[in-house]
Design a protein around this motif. Structure first.
Motif, short mmCIF file in Angstrom:
data_model
loop_
_atom_site.label_atom_id
_atom_site.label_comp_id
_atom_site.label_asym_id
_atom_site.label_seq_id
_atom_site.Cartn_x
_atom_site.Cartn_y
_atom_site.Cartn_z
N GLN A 136 150.55 -4.50 32.42
CA GLN A 136 149.19 -3.99 32.26
C GLN A 136 149.03 -2.55 32.74
O GLN A 136 147.95 -1.96 32.58
N ASP A 137 150.09 -1.97 33.28
CA ASP A 137 150.03 -0.60 33.77
C ASP A 137 150.17 0.36 32.59
O ASP A 137 151.16 0.32 31.86
N SER A 138 149.22 1.23 32.41
CA SER A 138 149.22 2.15 31.26
C SER A 138 150.32 3.19 31.32
O SER A 138 150.54 3.92 30.35
N SER A 139 151.05 3.26 32.43
CA SER A 139 152.16 4.20 32.54
C SER A 139 153.37 3.75 31.71
O SER A 139 154.29 4.54 31.48
N TYR A 140 153.37 2.46 31.31
CA TYR A 140 154.53 1.90 30.64
C TYR A 140 154.16 1.42 29.24
O TYR A 140 153.04 0.98 28.99
N GLU A 141 155.15 1.48 28.36
CA GLU A 141 154.92 1.09 26.96
C GLU A 141 156.25 0.68 26.34
O GLU A 141 157.30 1.27 26.63
N LEU A 142 156.21 -0.32 25.49
CA LEU A 142 157.39 -0.71 24.72
C LEU A 142 157.58 0.32 23.61
O LEU A 142 156.87 0.31 22.60
N VAL A 143 158.54 1.20 23.80
CA VAL A 143 158.78 2.26 22.81
C VAL A 143 159.84 1.79 21.83
O VAL A 143 160.53 0.79 22.04
N THR A 144 159.99 2.50 20.73
CA THR A 144 160.94 2.09 19.71
C THR A 144 162.38 2.26 20.19
O THR A 144 162.66 3.09 21.06
N TRP A 145 163.29 1.50 19.59
CA TRP A 145 164.69 1.64 19.97
C TRP A 145 165.25 3.01 19.63
O TRP A 145 166.03 3.56 20.43
N PRO A 146 164.91 3.63 18.50
CA PRO A 146 165.38 5.01 18.29
C PRO A 146 164.93 5.95 19.40
O PRO A 146 165.67 6.86 19.79
N THR A 147 163.74 5.72 19.95
CA THR A 147 163.25 6.55 21.07
C THR A 147 164.10 6.32 22.31
O THR A 147 164.50 7.26 23.01
N PRO B 241 171.25 7.65 30.49
CA PRO B 241 170.54 6.89 31.52
C PRO B 241 171.25 5.59 31.84
O PRO B 241 172.05 5.08 31.06
N THR B 242 170.97 5.06 33.01
CA THR B 242 171.33 3.70 33.35
C THR B 242 170.04 2.99 33.76
O THR B 242 169.38 3.41 34.71
N TYR B 243 169.68 1.95 33.04
CA TYR B 243 168.43 1.25 33.31
C TYR B 243 168.65 0.18 34.36
O TYR B 243 169.43 -0.75 34.16
N VAL B 244 167.97 0.30 35.48
CA VAL B 244 167.96 -0.75 36.48
C VAL B 244 166.81 -1.71 36.19
O VAL B 244 166.96 -2.93 36.24
N LEU B 245 165.66 -1.16 35.83
CA LEU B 245 164.47 -1.94 35.50
C LEU B 245 163.77 -1.28 34.32
O LEU B 245 163.53 -0.07 34.35
N ARG B 246 163.44 -2.06 33.31
CA ARG B 246 162.66 -1.51 32.21
C ARG B 246 161.67 -2.54 31.69
O ARG B 246 161.76 -3.73 31.99
N LEU B 247 160.73 -2.09 30.88
CA LEU B 247 159.57 -2.90 30.53
C LEU B 247 159.93 -4.13 29.71
O LEU B 247 159.31 -5.18 29.88
N GLY B 248 160.90 -4.01 28.79
CA GLY B 248 161.25 -5.16 27.98
C GLY B 248 161.59 -6.38 28.81
O GLY B 248 161.23 -7.52 28.45
N GLU B 249 162.28 -6.16 29.93
CA GLU B 249 162.61 -7.28 30.81
C GLU B 249 161.36 -7.92 31.39
O GLU B 249 161.30 -9.15 31.54
N GLN B 250 160.37 -7.12 31.74
CA GLN B 250 159.16 -7.67 32.34
C GLN B 250 158.43 -8.62 31.38
O GLN B 250 157.92 -9.66 31.79
N TYR B 251 158.40 -8.27 30.10
CA TYR B 251 157.80 -9.17 29.12
C TYR B 251 158.56 -10.50 29.05
O TYR B 251 157.95 -11.57 28.96
#
Length: 456
Positions: free
Chosen positions: A245-256, A341-351
Motif C-alpha cells: 500500500q506504500d505509494s513509493s513502490y509499484e510493480l513495474v514491467t519486466w523490460p523496466t 543490481p542484486t535484489y534482496v527484497l522487492r515488491l513482487g515477493e511481497q504480493y
C-alpha cells in the motif's frame, strides 16, 4: 581474505577492517575518506568513522560469498533444482546432487562470511550507541545503529534458514575465547532473535525511502518474509500490506526491471558500479563464455510458456549451438560493466507473501490471494487466474508463481524446504539434507558446536 576457521577466530580477525571494507563501498554510497589502519578500540570515534563502519558492513553484505555473487546465493540456486554447475570446482556440484558434506569449501566460506557481517554489525551497534552526544547527532546514531540491527537480522535469518541451528552472538568478539560456552540456538529461536532485531531497527530507522540503504520500509518487507517462514500468517499479511500500500513502490514491467537500476519495484537493492563490480555477472554463463553456473533445461522450458510466464520469458535466453547444447544464459544480471543490481527484497515477493499468508491464515481469504497472484501475473503479461480455483489449487498456483517470478533469485530451495516439499518436488527425501551441515573446520576448534543430524 576469506577465513575458514572457527566463528571466534572469524570474529577476532574481522573487527571492522575499515580499510578494506570502506574503499569499495564508498564509491557508491558516500565519498568518505577511507581509514587505512585503526585499532579496534578507536575505530568508531565520531560520526564520520561511524558511517564508514556501517558502510563497511554493507560492503561485506554484498561480498561475492554472501549476496554479491557465487556464495550464499549459489547454494540456493544450485540446491533448488533449476540451475546447473558448469565450472571446475567440484564442491559446488554437491548442491545440485545434495551430496554436500561438513568439509564442503563453499559452505565453510559462506558461513565465515555471514559471521563476518554479524560481527561488523555487532561492532557498530556497541560502539555507535556508546558515542557521546558531541561526536554524533541523535539522528545519525539512530540511523547507523538501526541499519546494523537490520543487517544482523538478515544475516541471522539466512543462517537460520540454511543451517537451522546456529550460535547467536550479539556482542562484538575481540579475542578467540570470547563467548566460550555459547550453544547453538534452534531455528525457531534464531528467527525469534531476528524479529527482536527487526523490532529494534524499526524503532530507530526513519520512515524515508532509500532503495540501497535500510529504512523502516525495508524492515517491514523483511518482517513479512520472516513471519511467512514462521507461519505467522496474520503478521505476514500485515507487514506485506504495509509495503504493497506504500505509494513509493509499484510493480513495474519486466523490460523496466531488466534495463534499469533502483526501479519502483525495488525495496532493498544492493548497488554496484564499474569499479565495485558485482560477482553475479561474472559467475553466470553469458553469451560470450560459459562460466560457473547456468540455468538448466527444465527452468528454461518452464519459462517458455508465454501464457504462464509472460514477459518472464526474457529472463533466460537459449545460446545453444551445434557445439554446445542446452547452453542457457540469464539476463537479470546482464550489465556488461558489472553494475547489475542484486535484489534482496522487492515488491513482487511481497504480493506473493500476502497471497500465501492470506490462504493459510485461520480464516482464509481466497479473494485476496487470487488478487495478489493476478497482480504479479498481470505485471508480467501472463494469463490471469479465475475465481473457480479452490484453496488447494491456489496454494499450488502460488508455488508455481514463485518459481516463475524468482528463477534467478535465491528463493526456490528455501521455499521447498519451508513448505516441506523438497522431497516430493526435488526427490530430496532425506529431510536431514534440508539443512546444510555445520562446517567441519568450526566443529574441530569449537567444542560448543554440534553437527546437524544426519552428517558424520
Amino acid at each position: 581474505m576469506k577465513l575458514s576457521t572457527s566463528i571466534r577466530k572469524i570474529f577476532a580477525l574481522a573487527l571492522i577492517g575499515v580499510s578494506a571494507l570502506a574503499q569499495s563501498c564508498t564509491d557508491y554510497f558516500l565519498a568518505i575518506e577511507p581509514i587505512e589502519s585503526v585499532s579496534d578500540n578507536v575505530v568508531i570515534v565520531d560520526e564520520a568513522t561511524a558511517e564508514t563502519a556501517i558502510l563497511g558492513v554493507y560492503n561485506q553484505l554484498q561480498d561475492r560469498l554472501y549476496y554479491g555473487g557465487d556464495g550464499f546465493a549459489a547454494t540456493a540456486y544450485l540446491s533448488g533444482g533449476d540451475h546447473i554447475w558448469v565450472g571446475t570446482l567440484n564442491y559446488y556440484n554437491a548442491f545440485p546432487s545434495h551430496t554436500y558434506r561438513p568439509d564442503n569449501t563453499l559452505l565453510d566460506n559462506v558461513w565465515s562470511q555471514i559471521f563476518t557481517v554479524i560481527n561488523g554489525a555487532n561492532n557498530v551497534i556497541e560502539k555507535v550507541e556508546s558515542l557521546s552526544g558531541e561526536s554524533i547527532s541523535e539522528e545519525k546514531r539512530n540511523l547507523f545503529v538501526g541499519e546494523a540491527y537490520f543487517i544482523r537480522a538478515l544475516a541471522y535469518f539466512d543462517l537460520g534458514r540454511a543451517w537451522g541451528n546456529v550460535p547467536v552472538v550479539l556482542e562484538p568478539t575481540r579475542a578467540p575465547n570470547d563467548f566460550s560456552g555459547i550453544k547453538q540456538s534452534n531455528q525457531k529461536d534464531v528467527f525469534q532473535q531476528v524479529l527482536q532485531d527487526l523490532d529494534k531497527a524499526e524503532s530507530l530507522l526513519p520512515e524515508t525511502l532509500d532503495r540501497n540503504r535500510v529504512t523502516k520500509k525495508t524492515v517491514y518487507a523483511l518482517k513479512a518474509r520472516v513471519h511467512l517462514y514462521n507461519e505467522d500468517w496474520e503478521e505476514a499479511v500485515t507487514y506485506s500490506t504495509h509495503i504493497i500500500q506504500d505509494s513509493s513502490y509499484e510493480l513495474v514491467t519486466w523490460p523496466t526491471i531488466l534495463s534499469n537500476l533502483n526501479t519502483r519495484e525495488s525495496i532493498f537493492e544492493l548497488a554496484f558500479s564499474a569499479v565495485d563490480q558485482s560477482s553475479h555477472f561474472g559467475s553466470w554463463s553469458s553469451i560470450d563464455y560459459r562460466n560457473q553456473f547456468a540455468p538448466g533445461l527444465e527452468i528454461y522450458a518452464y519459462l517458455q510458456d508465454a501464457t504462464e510466464a509472460g514477459d518472464r520469458t526474457r529472463l533466460i535466453e537459449d545460446n545453444s549451438s551445434a557445439a554446445i547444447r542446452n547452453y542457457f544464459v540469464q539476463k537479470l544480471y546482464w550489465r556488461a560493466t558489472g553494475e547489475n543490481p542484486t535484489y534482496v527484497l522487492r515488491l513482487g515477493e511481497q504480493y506473493l507473501i500476502r497471497a500465501e499468508a492470506s490462504l493459510k491464515k485461520l480464516n482464509p481469504d481466497a479473494e485476496q490471494a487470487l488478487a495478489d497472484i493476478n497482480a504479479v501475473r498481470a505485471r508480467a503479461n501472463a494469463s490471469l487466474y479465475h475465481e473457480f480455483l479452490s484453496n488447494e489449487e491456489l496454494v499450488e498456483a502460488i508455488e508455481k508463481e514463485r518459481r516463475l517470478e524468482f528463477p534467478l533469485e535465491p528463493h526456490r530451495w528455501f521455499d521447498l524446504v519451508r513448505t516441506k516439499r523438497a522431497g516430493e518436488v526435488l526427490g530430496v527425501t532425506n529431510n536431514n539434507l534440508w539443512l546444510f551441515p555445520i562446517p567441519f573446520n568450526d566443529l574441530e576448534v569449537d567444542d560448543d558446536l554440534v553437527q546437524n543430524p544426519g552428517y558424520n
